[in-house]
Design a protein around this motif. Structure first.
Motif, PDB file in Angstrom:
ATOM      1  N   HIS A 172       0.843  -1.201   0.000  1.00 45.84           N
ATOM      2  CA  HIS A 172       0.000   0.000   0.000  1.00 45.84           C
ATOM      3  C   HIS A 172       0.871   1.241   0.000  1.00 45.84           C
ATOM      4  O   HIS A 172       2.075   1.174   0.258  1.00 45.84           O
ATOM      5  CB  HIS A 172      -0.956   0.025   1.205  1.00 45.84           C
TER       6      HIS A 172
ATOM      7  N   HIS B  48       4.277   7.227   2.944  1.00 49.11           N
ATOM      8  CA  HIS B  48       5.159   6.070   2.848  1.00 49.11           C
ATOM      9  C   HIS B  48       4.687   5.141   1.736  1.00 49.11           C
ATOM     10  O   HIS B  48       3.519   5.155   1.366  1.00 49.11           O
ATOM     11  CB  HIS B  48       5.282   5.303   4.167  1.00 49.11           C
TER      12      HIS B  48
ATOM     13  N   GLN C   6       3.639  -5.610  10.464  1.00 56.41           N
ATOM     14  CA  GLN C   6       4.215  -4.444   9.792  1.00 56.41           C
ATOM     15  C   GLN C   6       5.431  -3.939  10.554  1.00 56.41           C
ATOM     16  O   GLN C   6       5.474  -4.032  11.782  1.00 56.41           O
ATOM     17  CB  GLN C   6       3.184  -3.296   9.751  1.00 56.41           C
TER      18      GLN C   6
ATOM     19  N   GLU D 153       7.849   1.333   4.671  1.00 59.75           N
ATOM     20  CA  GLU D 153       7.189   0.333   5.515  1.00 59.75           C
ATOM     21  C   GLU D 153       7.270  -1.044   4.859  1.00 59.75           C
ATOM     22  O   GLU D 153       7.467  -1.151   3.638  1.00 59.75           O
ATOM     23  CB  GLU D 153       5.723   0.751   5.706  1.00 59.75           C
TER      24      GLU D 153
HETATM   25 NI    NI Z   1       1.212   1.917   6.057  1.00 58.99          NI
END
Ligand code: NI
Length: 269
Positions: A42, A166, A211, A236
């Protein structure tokens, strides 16, 4: 349509790497092991909830290109609301958009943010390229510091404007299976500073999403009355797990996202 979106994400990336000095080196680290292919899980966008620039306004070009609104997330302590959008094609990244609930800040902070957003050309905010157009307003250091006292998020958006906050590497798309621990160790060994708020890994296999994130390195920002080094953008890493039906979970975990917001903080908590 997919080509338009690929162009949009390429433009977002080219803008983002100027504010994330580590991103290209990290990208190359993983591209080497994956035949040059690093798939994004994402990207994330940040904004204020004022009508001209709110979450729905930023989402519109993505929705028009086939993205679908899915999960909603509340971050009451940070005064944020977020929604994620799923792509028309699984190789495209999801888009996670958060917005600051400006009405929950002090009157002074609200007044500052309203004077910034009043400088935005309304028709410009509805264009796809707005999400990587940077700062559409002038801001002085006093107002930046005033916002920073109340909300790191408000100060970040005020100082930088519109960029991918990000990009997120999808570990699920790596050619060789890899754990998030292994990715984190590789990054630490290569000398990159990681967000360790609540531990290096946010979330768990039981939550179907793990994550981690780098810390945003300082970049020089020019204000109307001077320059200052402040945190820019970060990178990330995400690993998703299958749901009962075998498909990978596609949502987000609010408690994990809450920690990841700290990657752009000026003060450590
Ligand atoms: Ni994120």
């Amino acid at each position: 349509m997919a080509h338009d979106l690929e162009r949009l994400f390429a433009a977002l990336w080219n803008d983002y790497i100027r504010l994330a000095p580590d991103a290209q080196a990290i990208h190359q680290l993983f591209a080497r092991e994956n035949n040059g292919q690093v798939i994004n899980d994402h990207i994330a966008l940040r904004t204020f909830n004022l009508l001209e620039v709110n979450l729905d306004t930023l989402a519109r070009p993505f929705v028009q290109a086939g993205y679908q609104p899915r999960g909603e997330y509340q971050f009451p302590q940070r005064k944020l609301f977020a929604r994620h959008f799923e792509p028309p094609h699984p190789e495209l990244p999801k888009v996670f958009i958060s917005e600051l609930r400006v009405e929950q800040l002090s009157r002074h902070a609200q007044a500052i943010i309203k004077t910034l957003v009043a400088q935005v050309d309304k028709s410009a905010a509805e264009q796809a390229h707005f999400c990587y157009s940077g700062r559409a307003w002038s801001l002085n250091l006093e107002h930046y510091d005033r916002l920073l006292e109340e909300s790191e998020y408000a100060a970040w958006v005020a100082a930088h404007g519109y960029h991918a906050n990000h990009f997120t590497v999808s570990l699920n798309h790596f050619q060789q299976p890899v754990t998030l621990e292994q990715v984190n160790q590789k990054l630490i060994q290569a000398g990159f500073a990681m967000n360790d708020s609540g531990g290096l890994i946010k979330g768990s296999a039981a939550q179907l999403l793990e994550q981690s994130a780098t810390l945003a390195r300082p970049v020089t920002v020019t204000f109307s009355d001077g320059q200052r080094e402040i945190p820019g953008c970060f990178y990330e890493f995400a690993r998703r797990y299958p749901m009962a039906d075998g498909r990978l979970y596609q949502g987000f975990v609010a408690a994990s996202a809450d920690r990841i917001f700290e990657s752009t903080h000026t003060k450590k908590t």
